[in-house]
Design a protein around this motif. Structure first.
Motif, PDB file in Angstrom:
ATOM      1  N   ASP A   1       0.796  -1.224   0.000  1.00  0.00           N
ATOM      2  CA  ASP A   1       0.000   0.000   0.000  1.00  0.00           C
ATOM      3  C   ASP A   1       0.833   1.280   0.000  1.00  0.00           C
ATOM      4  O   ASP A   1       0.448   2.266  -0.591  1.00  0.00           O
ATOM      5  N   TYR A   2       1.945   1.256   0.688  1.00  0.00           N
ATOM      6  CA  TYR A   2       2.695   2.498   0.848  1.00  0.00           C
ATOM      7  C   TYR A   2       4.126   2.398   0.328  1.00  0.00           C
ATOM      8  O   TYR A   2       4.919   3.315   0.511  1.00  0.00           O
ATOM      9  N   ARG A   3       4.486   1.305  -0.312  1.00  0.00           N
ATOM     10  CA  ARG A   3       5.854   1.120  -0.773  1.00  0.00           C
ATOM     11  C   ARG A   3       5.867   0.714  -2.244  1.00  0.00           C
ATOM     12  O   ARG A   3       5.009   0.003  -2.713  1.00  0.00           O
ATOM     13  N   ASP A   4       6.885   1.114  -2.922  1.00  0.00           N
ATOM     14  CA  ASP A   4       7.113   0.729  -4.296  1.00  0.00           C
ATOM     15  C   ASP A   4       8.092  -0.447  -4.300  1.00  0.00           C
ATOM     16  O   ASP A   4       8.964  -0.529  -3.447  1.00  0.00           O
ATOM     17  N   LEU A   5       7.966  -1.336  -5.253  1.00  0.00           N
ATOM     18  CA  LEU A   5       8.876  -2.484  -5.318  1.00  0.00           C
ATOM     19  C   LEU A   5      10.332  -2.063  -5.437  1.00  0.00           C
ATOM     20  O   LEU A   5      11.217  -2.713  -4.892  1.00  0.00           O
ATOM     21  N   GLU A   6      10.597  -0.975  -6.147  1.00  0.00           N
ATOM     22  CA  GLU A   6      11.972  -0.506  -6.273  1.00  0.00           C
ATOM     23  C   GLU A   6      12.539  -0.065  -4.932  1.00  0.00           C
ATOM     24  O   GLU A   6      13.750   0.020  -4.764  1.00  0.00           O
ATOM     25  N   ASP A   7      11.681   0.229  -4.003  1.00  0.00           N
ATOM     26  CA  ASP A   7      12.095   0.594  -2.653  1.00  0.00           C
ATOM     27  C   ASP A   7      12.177  -0.637  -1.749  1.00  0.00           C
ATOM     28  O   ASP A   7      13.076  -0.749  -0.925  1.00  0.00           O
ATOM     29  N   LEU A   8      11.247  -1.572  -1.920  1.00  0.00           N
ATOM     30  CA  LEU A   8      11.198  -2.765  -1.075  1.00  0.00           C
ATOM     31  C   LEU A   8      12.314  -3.761  -1.357  1.00  0.00           C
ATOM     32  O   LEU A   8      12.951  -4.264  -0.433  1.00  0.00           O
ATOM     33  N   VAL A   9      12.555  -4.054  -2.610  1.00  0.00           N
ATOM     34  CA  VAL A   9      13.499  -5.115  -2.965  1.00  0.00           C
ATOM     35  C   VAL A   9      14.898  -4.851  -2.422  1.00  0.00           C
ATOM     36  O   VAL A   9      15.495  -5.746  -1.817  1.00  0.00           O
ATOM     37  N   PRO A  10      15.464  -3.652  -2.581  1.00  0.00           N
ATOM     38  CA  PRO A  10      16.795  -3.429  -2.015  1.00  0.00           C
ATOM     39  C   PRO A  10      16.825  -3.608  -0.494  1.00  0.00           C
ATOM     40  O   PRO A  10      17.803  -4.115   0.061  1.00  0.00           O
ATOM     41  N   GLU A  11      15.749  -3.222   0.169  1.00  0.00           N
ATOM     42  CA  GLU A  11      15.703  -3.393   1.619  1.00  0.00           C
ATOM     43  C   GLU A  11      15.605  -4.867   1.990  1.00  0.00           C
ATOM     44  O   GLU A  11      16.266  -5.317   2.930  1.00  0.00           O
ATOM     45  N   PHE A  12      14.809  -5.619   1.268  1.00  0.00           N
ATOM     46  CA  PHE A  12      14.757  -7.064   1.505  1.00  0.00           C
ATOM     47  C   PHE A  12      16.138  -7.683   1.317  1.00  0.00           C
ATOM     48  O   PHE A  12      16.583  -8.496   2.115  1.00  0.00           O
ATOM     49  N   LEU A  13      16.804  -7.306   0.239  1.00  0.00           N
ATOM     50  CA  LEU A  13      18.153  -7.813  -0.013  1.00  0.00           C
ATOM     51  C   LEU A  13      19.096  -7.456   1.129  1.00  0.00           C
ATOM     52  O   LEU A  13      19.846  -8.303   1.612  1.00  0.00           O
ATOM     53  N   TYR A  14      19.061  -6.201   1.537  1.00  0.00           N
ATOM     54  CA  TYR A  14      19.953  -5.738   2.601  1.00  0.00           C
ATOM     55  C   TYR A  14      19.698  -6.480   3.909  1.00  0.00           C
ATOM     56  O   TYR A  14      20.629  -7.008   4.524  1.00  0.00           O
ATOM     57  N   TYR A  15      18.460  -6.536   4.332  1.00  0.00           N
ATOM     58  CA  TYR A  15      18.157  -7.165   5.617  1.00  0.00           C
ATOM     59  C   TYR A  15      18.424  -8.664   5.602  1.00  0.00           C
ATOM     60  O   TYR A  15      18.829  -9.233   6.607  1.00  0.00           O
ATOM     61  N   TYR A  16      18.232  -9.302   4.460  1.00  0.00           N
ATOM     62  CA  TYR A  16      18.455 -10.747   4.366  1.00  0.00           C
ATOM     63  C   TYR A  16      19.946 -11.073   4.232  1.00  0.00           C
ATOM     64  O   TYR A  16      20.469 -11.911   4.963  1.00  0.00           O
ATOM     65  N   LEU A  17      20.632 -10.411   3.323  1.00  0.00           N
ATOM     66  CA  LEU A  17      22.028 -10.737   3.044  1.00  0.00           C
ATOM     67  C   LEU A  17      23.024 -10.106   4.020  1.00  0.00           C
ATOM     68  O   LEU A  17      24.054 -10.699   4.327  1.00  0.00           O
ATOM     69  N   PHE A  18      22.714  -8.901   4.502  1.00  0.00           N
ATOM     70  CA  PHE A  18      23.670  -8.166   5.332  1.00  0.00           C
ATOM     71  C   PHE A  18      23.328  -8.183   6.822  1.00  0.00           C
ATOM     72  O   PHE A  18      24.218  -8.134   7.657  1.00  0.00           O
ATOM     73  N   GLN A  19      22.047  -8.197   7.153  1.00  0.00           N
ATOM     74  CA  GLN A  19      21.640  -8.119   8.552  1.00  0.00           C
ATOM     75  C   GLN A  19      21.269  -9.476   9.155  1.00  0.00           C
ATOM     76  O   GLN A  19      20.929  -9.555  10.326  1.00  0.00           O
ATOM     77  N   ASP A  20      21.290 -10.535   8.349  1.00  0.00           N
ATOM     78  CA  ASP A  20      21.039 -11.901   8.824  1.00  0.00           C
ATOM     79  C   ASP A  20      19.645 -12.080   9.430  1.00  0.00           C
ATOM     80  O   ASP A  20      19.448 -12.850  10.355  1.00  0.00           O
ATOM     81  N   LEU A  21      18.667 -11.336   8.908  1.00  0.00           N
ATOM     82  CA  LEU A  21      17.306 -11.445   9.419  1.00  0.00           C
ATOM     83  C   LEU A  21      16.531 -12.493   8.625  1.00  0.00           C
ATOM     84  O   LEU A  21      16.703 -12.625   7.416  1.00  0.00           O
ATOM     85  N   SER A  22      15.669 -13.211   9.314  1.00  0.00           N
ATOM     86  CA  SER A  22      14.825 -14.193   8.631  1.00  0.00           C
ATOM     87  C   SER A  22      13.768 -13.474   7.803  1.00  0.00           C
ATOM     88  O   SER A  22      13.466 -12.295   8.024  1.00  0.00           O
ATOM     89  N   LEU A  23      13.193 -14.187   6.884  1.00  0.00           N
ATOM     90  CA  LEU A  23      12.165 -13.611   6.015  1.00  0.00           C
ATOM     91  C   LEU A  23      10.965 -13.135   6.822  1.00  0.00           C
ATOM     92  O   LEU A  23      10.425 -12.050   6.575  1.00  0.00           O
ATOM     93  N   LYS A  24      10.561 -13.917   7.799  1.00  0.00           N
ATOM     94  CA  LYS A  24       9.429 -13.530   8.656  1.00  0.00           C
ATOM     95  C   LYS A  24       9.742 -12.274   9.450  1.00  0.00           C
ATOM     96  O   LYS A  24       8.902 -11.384   9.578  1.00  0.00           O
TER      97      LYS A  24
END
Length: 100
Positions: free
Chosen positions: A9-32
């Motif tokens: 609702d409030y985010r664009d995919l171009e904004d979400l995908v890099p953050e997903f990548l960062y949090y998953y690959l760099f911050q070691d956070l689970s998908l949930k």
């Protein structure tokens, strides 16, 4: 009417995908945790994050999670740009565009 995902609702995919990548690959956070902590959703149980990361070529079966947690974005982007794998180049471009 078809069901929609409130997740976007409030985010664009171009904004979400890099953050997903960062949090998953760099911050070691689970998908949930990524969805719950940063996007206020428990409803999708990591499925949306997994789907997007998989779409962009990142295997989310666990081996890649936190892969770069001891490295800077710049060093990872530089390394990815030396690859001949198009997925690595695409991820490098996405991270560079958002964070560098």
């Amino acid at each position: 009417m078809f069901k929609t995902y409130k997740f976007f609702d409030y985010r664009d995919l171009e904004d979400l995908v890099p953050e997903f990548l960062y949090y998953y690959l760099f911050q070691d956070l689970s998908l949930k945790v990524i969805e719950e902590k940063y996007y206020g959703s428990q409803e999708y149980k990591g499925w949306l994050c997994k789907s997007l990361l998989n779409y962009y070529g990142v295997d989310t079966d666990g081996e890649n999670r936190g892969l770069y947690n001891e490295r800077s974005i710049q060093s990872v982007v530089d390394e990815l740009y030396t690859s001949t794998d198009m997925t690595h180049l695409r991820i490098a471009h996405i991270l560079k565009k958002k964070y560098l």
